[in-house]
Structure formats: C-alpha cells, structure tokens
Design an enzyme around this catalytic site. Sequence first.
Site, PDB file in Angstrom:
ATOM      1  N   GLU A 164       0.842  -1.207   0.000  1.00 32.45           N
ATOM      2  CA  GLU A 164       0.000   0.000   0.000  1.00 32.45           C
ATOM      3  C   GLU A 164       0.868   1.244   0.000  1.00 32.45           C
ATOM      4  O   GLU A 164       2.037   1.201   0.372  1.00 32.45           O
ATOM      5  CB  GLU A 164      -0.861   0.021   1.268  1.00 32.45           C
ATOM      6  CG  GLU A 164      -2.312  -0.381   1.065  1.00 32.45           C
ATOM      7  CD  GLU A 164      -3.147   0.766   0.514  1.00 32.45           C
ATOM      8  OE1 GLU A 164      -2.588   1.625  -0.204  1.00 32.45           O
ATOM      9  OE2 GLU A 164      -4.347   0.815   0.812  1.00 32.45           O
ATOM     10  N   ASP A 165       0.288   2.378  -0.400  1.00 32.13           N
ATOM     11  CA  ASP A 165       0.996   3.648  -0.317  1.00 32.13           C
ATOM     12  C   ASP A 165       0.852   4.268   1.067  1.00 32.13           C
ATOM     13  O   ASP A 165       1.831   4.656   1.695  1.00 32.13           O
ATOM     14  CB  ASP A 165       0.526   4.627  -1.397  1.00 32.13           C
ATOM     15  CG  ASP A 165      -0.982   4.854  -1.397  1.00 32.13           C
ATOM     16  OD1 ASP A 165      -1.704   4.139  -0.657  1.00 32.13           O
ATOM     17  OD2 ASP A 165      -1.453   5.727  -2.149  1.00 32.13           O
ATOM     18  N   ASP A 223      -4.315   5.287   6.655  1.00 29.59           N
ATOM     19  CA  ASP A 223      -4.723   6.317   7.612  1.00 29.59           C
ATOM     20  C   ASP A 223      -5.717   5.738   8.616  1.00 29.59           C
ATOM     21  O   ASP A 223      -5.336   5.374   9.721  1.00 29.59           O
ATOM     22  CB  ASP A 223      -5.230   7.585   6.926  1.00 29.59           C
ATOM     23  CG  ASP A 223      -6.153   7.317   5.764  1.00 29.59           C
ATOM     24  OD1 ASP A 223      -6.812   6.259   5.745  1.00 29.59           O
ATOM     25  OD2 ASP A 223      -6.258   8.171   4.879  1.00 29.59           O
ATOM     26  N   GLY A 260      -7.209   2.844   8.385  1.00 32.18           N
ATOM     27  CA  GLY A 260      -7.080   1.390   8.422  1.00 32.18           C
ATOM     28  C   GLY A 260      -8.294   0.664   7.880  1.00 32.18           C
ATOM     29  O   GLY A 260      -8.311  -0.572   7.799  1.00 32.18           O
ATOM     30  N   THR A 316      -9.435   0.510   4.826  1.00 31.16           N
ATOM     31  CA  THR A 316      -9.169  -0.193   3.568  1.00 31.16           C
ATOM     32  C   THR A 316      -8.676  -1.605   3.847  1.00 31.16           C
ATOM     33  O   THR A 316      -9.163  -2.588   3.274  1.00 31.16           O
ATOM     34  CB  THR A 316      -8.124   0.569   2.731  1.00 31.16           C
ATOM     35  OG1 THR A 316      -8.644   1.856   2.385  1.00 31.16           O
ATOM     36  CG2 THR A 316      -7.804  -0.189   1.446  1.00 31.16           C
ATOM     37  N   LYS A 361      -0.448   6.960   8.943  1.00 34.79           N
ATOM     38  CA  LYS A 361      -0.781   8.219   9.601  1.00 34.79           C
ATOM     39  C   LYS A 361      -1.235   7.993  11.044  1.00 34.79           C
ATOM     40  O   LYS A 361      -1.941   7.026  11.344  1.00 34.79           O
ATOM     41  CB  LYS A 361      -1.902   8.933   8.841  1.00 34.79           C
ATOM     42  CG  LYS A 361      -1.499   9.474   7.493  1.00 34.79           C
ATOM     43  CD  LYS A 361      -2.648  10.252   6.871  1.00 34.79           C
ATOM     44  CE  LYS A 361      -2.294  10.776   5.487  1.00 34.79           C
ATOM     45  NZ  LYS A 361      -3.424  11.533   4.896  1.00 34.79           N
ATOM     46  N   LYS A 415      -1.643  14.430   8.134  1.00 40.14           N
ATOM     47  CA  LYS A 415      -1.631  15.456   7.088  1.00 40.14           C
ATOM     48  C   LYS A 415      -1.904  14.797   5.748  1.00 40.14           C
ATOM     49  O   LYS A 415      -1.507  13.644   5.526  1.00 40.14           O
ATOM     50  CB  LYS A 415      -0.278  16.168   7.034  1.00 40.14           C
ATOM     51  CG  LYS A 415       0.072  16.945   8.299  1.00 40.14           C
ATOM     52  CD  LYS A 415       1.429  17.612   8.160  1.00 40.14           C
ATOM     53  CE  LYS A 415       1.807  18.361   9.437  1.00 40.14           C
ATOM     54  NZ  LYS A 415       0.928  19.516   9.675  1.00 40.14           N
ATOM     55  N   VAL A 447      -0.955  14.159   2.181  1.00 36.58           N
ATOM     56  CA  VAL A 447       0.301  14.266   1.446  1.00 36.58           C
ATOM     57  C   VAL A 447       0.131  13.752   0.016  1.00 36.58           C
ATOM     58  O   VAL A 447      -0.739  12.930  -0.275  1.00 36.58           O
ATOM     59  CB  VAL A 447       1.437  13.491   2.150  1.00 36.58           C
ATOM     60  CG1 VAL A 447       1.796  14.151   3.466  1.00 36.58           C
ATOM     61  CG2 VAL A 447       1.053  12.023   2.379  1.00 36.58           C
TER      62      VAL A 447
END
Length: 218
Positions: A134-135, A138, A140, A142, A166, A186, A188
């Site tokens: 994954e990239d 945040d 969780g 997904t 994150k 944040k 990004v």
Amino acid sequence: MAIRRPNVVISDDESGYDPDVLCIPNHYAEELEKVFIPHGLIMDRTERLPGDVMKEMGGHHIVALCVLKGGYTFFADLLDYIKALNRNHDKSIPMTVDFIRLKSYCNDQSTGDIKIIGGDDLSTLTGKNVLIVEDVIDTGKTMQTLLPLVKQYNLKMVRVASLLVKRTPWGVGYSPEFVGFEIPDKFVVGYTLDYNEFFQDLNHVCVISEADKVKYKA
C-alpha cells in the site's frame, strides 16, 4: 505471529523542507507548502525494508499484491530491492506480482466506503504467501475490508507493507507489519500519491496548501 518492526517516525512539528531547495517540477513550484519526505530518504528506507520482509516471509513463494494506483511506485521500488536481495544472497525465493485497485477518497477525505474497482481473480492467491503493498494507511478501513477478502483463499501467510502510516484519531486500530514512515495526520501527495489524479509526478512526498486543495478539488 506477525512481528511489528521499527519504522521512521516523523513528529507532529516536523517543518519539512522548502521546495525551492529541492528538484520540483516547474508546474508545481508555487503549489507545494513543503517537501515532507525527500525522495532520497524514501529510497533509503525502501532499500532497508526487504531484509525485514525476507526474514518473515522468505520461506515460501511470495505473491506481491499491489494496491493501485497510489501504491505503484513504492511497489516497484520495493520489488527492485527484493530482487537485488535475491540476486546477492545464497538464499532466494521466487516472487510473482498481482494487482488490485481500490477507491476510498473523495478530494482529501476518506469516504469510509471502500470499493474494489479493478483486479484479477483473487483465487490465484490460494495457498500462497501474500505481501500486500500500500501507499498510505490512515484510518485502516481499507485493510479492514481487503484482508478478509484475501484471507478467504486459505493463504499460507499474509502481511502488509505500507510506505506511510498516519497517526489519526479516526483509526480503527490496524497497523501493518512493515512500515516505511509513520507521519502526522496530514494529507500528502507525491511519489504516486495523488490528489484527484494530480501530483503523481512528484518524486518527493509533499504537503499541498489549503488553497491548492480548492484549486484541484473534484
């Protein structure tokens, strides 16, 4: 049992880097608030991760499952370093790749509604060691949706590698096994992370201004 390994923690008050001192495409030169993680640091951290992956998963054929689109660049670089490790060590294991595409964001907000909008038949994962790449994680949610889908195919092992995790009050408590960087809450962009398809062509991970969120809003 999965082992949570150390990662690079970026503090809430991290000031980042002035975009003027690094290589930024001219079409984004005026639109970035700061460079959060320079490309060189991303590559160095990514080069370190395969050793951890192989220690935990290296006993059996690995299927690397890329979560598109944002995870693609991290996925490609991570696999290059894993292949280098295979070439330069006595112990090596075969690796194949697969892809799945999910959608959960509208503008800079996670909708909480995870949609699988592309990918091959996941039954090909049956009995394999699967590394989901994954990239960014945040909330969780997904992974909370995806992991049960892949686990129904009686995997030998499943682990998750994410470039970014994150720190967010909205999280469901999920943490991947392999993490590049832990970052503040944040939004990004860069290194294939996009904002409505823009900013994918940045090498660095950057923070965009509130004004530019409006400019590129869907």
